[in-house]
Scaffold this motif. Structure first.
Motif, PDB file in Angstrom:
ATOM      1  N   LEU A   6       0.764  -1.130  -0.097  1.00 62.53           N
ATOM      2  CA  LEU A   6       0.062  -0.068  -0.040  1.00 62.53           C
ATOM      3  C   LEU A   6       0.930   1.153   0.085  1.00 62.53           C
ATOM      4  N   HIS A  27       0.003  -9.037   2.896  1.00 66.92           N
ATOM      5  CA  HIS A  27      -0.207  -7.561   2.527  1.00 66.92           C
ATOM      6  C   HIS A  27       1.132  -6.922   3.326  1.00 66.92           C
ATOM      7  N   TYR A  29      -0.208  -4.149   5.194  1.00 70.93           N
ATOM      8  CA  TYR A  29      -1.011  -3.343   5.685  1.00 70.93           C
ATOM      9  C   TYR A  29      -2.401  -3.895   6.285  1.00 70.93           C
ATOM     10  N   GLU A  31      -6.295  -4.571   6.563  1.00 69.80           N
ATOM     11  CA  GLU A  31      -7.488  -4.617   5.331  1.00 69.80           C
ATOM     12  C   GLU A  31      -8.718  -5.295   6.403  1.00 69.80           C
ATOM     13  N   PHE A  77     -12.927  -3.265   0.121  1.00 70.72           N
ATOM     14  CA  PHE A  77     -11.783  -3.285   0.810  1.00 70.72           C
ATOM     15  C   PHE A  77     -11.102  -1.935   1.329  1.00 70.72           C
ATOM     16  N   ARG A  79      -8.373  -0.341   3.208  1.00 70.90           N
ATOM     17  CA  ARG A  79      -6.886  -0.635   3.433  1.00 70.90           C
ATOM     18  C   ARG A  79      -6.193   0.529   4.221  1.00 70.90           C
ATOM     19  N   ASN A  81      -2.512   1.756   6.900  1.00 72.90           N
ATOM     20  CA  ASN A  81      -1.451   1.383   7.471  1.00 72.90           C
ATOM     21  C   ASN A  81      -1.253   2.102   9.093  1.00 72.90           C
TER      22      ASN A  81
END
Length: 277
Positions: A6, A27, A29, A31, A77, A79, A81
């Protein structure tokens, strides 16, 4: 196994699909996956769950998954961080306990984490507002609105997840239990040696390594190092901690050893990594 990145602190990906065209992947990140319609199978960390309209899943860094779609499915989704988490922590100290438990304790052995109909209605309502605001994400008000909406969403998810915990224990002989243990003790290197993990889960050191690689596609040592380094990268990106403080947080004996291991893994020193990004 592919790893999806991401490149912004936050994004929303809303789409329909008749077939799932992505391989099993991880990933960098967090999600939240909303199922707006459709049905099929969601494979997460070696576990298999049927999904249907109204289901909500939460995945973190290093969780691996893919979908098997039975009927046309509409996904959304969300997403994000750790920078989103940090913004909320700065505003609400009580939030720290909720987030650390929710995001760093695996929920994937339970499948969809929301079953209360009223909470589902609230969450999908908040999602609709979040998506509408996201269309005007360059507004000076967007970041504040997004942070407030995400905090509300995460608290409702946490309330549901914690309510399920006693009724849905993670089986000790599952790979999920090992993943949970790693996440809970990532700051304590002595508890993440092959020998210690084998003792905790009543396996021989050789068998636990084979068992883990069979279910995740990578070795225990590799998984632990990658997960730790991802968290360290996030600290370097979004915290004001010194290099020494980060090294101490993750249980390194000294800053020099920490810097050598980070450079070996990333190709960059912690200081240069922070400067470049």
């Amino acid at each position: 196994m592919q790893r999806y990145l991401l490149h912004t602190p936050f994004s929303i990906y809303h789409f329909e699909a008749k077939t799932w065209n992505h391989p099993v992947h991880k990933h960098s990140y967090f999600e939240i996956i909303f199922i707006l319609k459709g049905s099929g199978i969601h494979n997460i960390n070696g576990n298999t769950f049927a999904y249907t309209e109204g289901d909500i899943f939460l995945l973190g860094p290093e969780d691996f998954h893919n979908f098997e779609i039975d009927t046309l499915t509409e996904f959304c989704f969300v997403r994000f961080n750790d920078s989103i988490q940090k913004q909320i922590e700065e505003r609400d100290s009580l939030w720290q306990q909720v987030v650390s438990t929710l995001l760093y304790t695996s929920s994937q052995s339970r499948g969809s984490i929301v079953h209360d109909k009223q909470d589902k209605k609230k969450l999908f309502g908040l999602l609709a507002v979040l998506e509408e605001e996201y269309e005007n994400q360059h507004s000076k008000y967007f970041e504040s609105i997004r942070t407030s909406l995400m905090q509300s969403i995460m608290i409702i998810l946490a309330r549901n997840l914690f309510g399920q915990a006693a009724a849905s224990p993670i089986l000790k002989d599952s790979v999920e239990a090992i993943l949970v243990y790693i996440k809970q003790h990532i700051y304590q290197p002595s508890k993440l040696t092959i020998e210690h993990l084998a003792d905790v889960f009543n396996y021989s050191p050789d068998y636990i390594s084979i068992f883990f690689k069979k279910h995740t596609g990578e070795s225990l040592k590799q998984y632990i190092t990658k997960y730790k380094m991802k968290l360290i990268e996030i600290r370097l990106l979004y915290s004001q901690l010194t290099i020494g403080e980060i090294a101490d947080e993750f249980g390194y004996i000294d800053e020099s050893h920490f810097c050598k291991q980070f450079k070996k893994f990333t190709g960059s020193t912690p200081t240069n990594f922070r400067k470049v990004l």
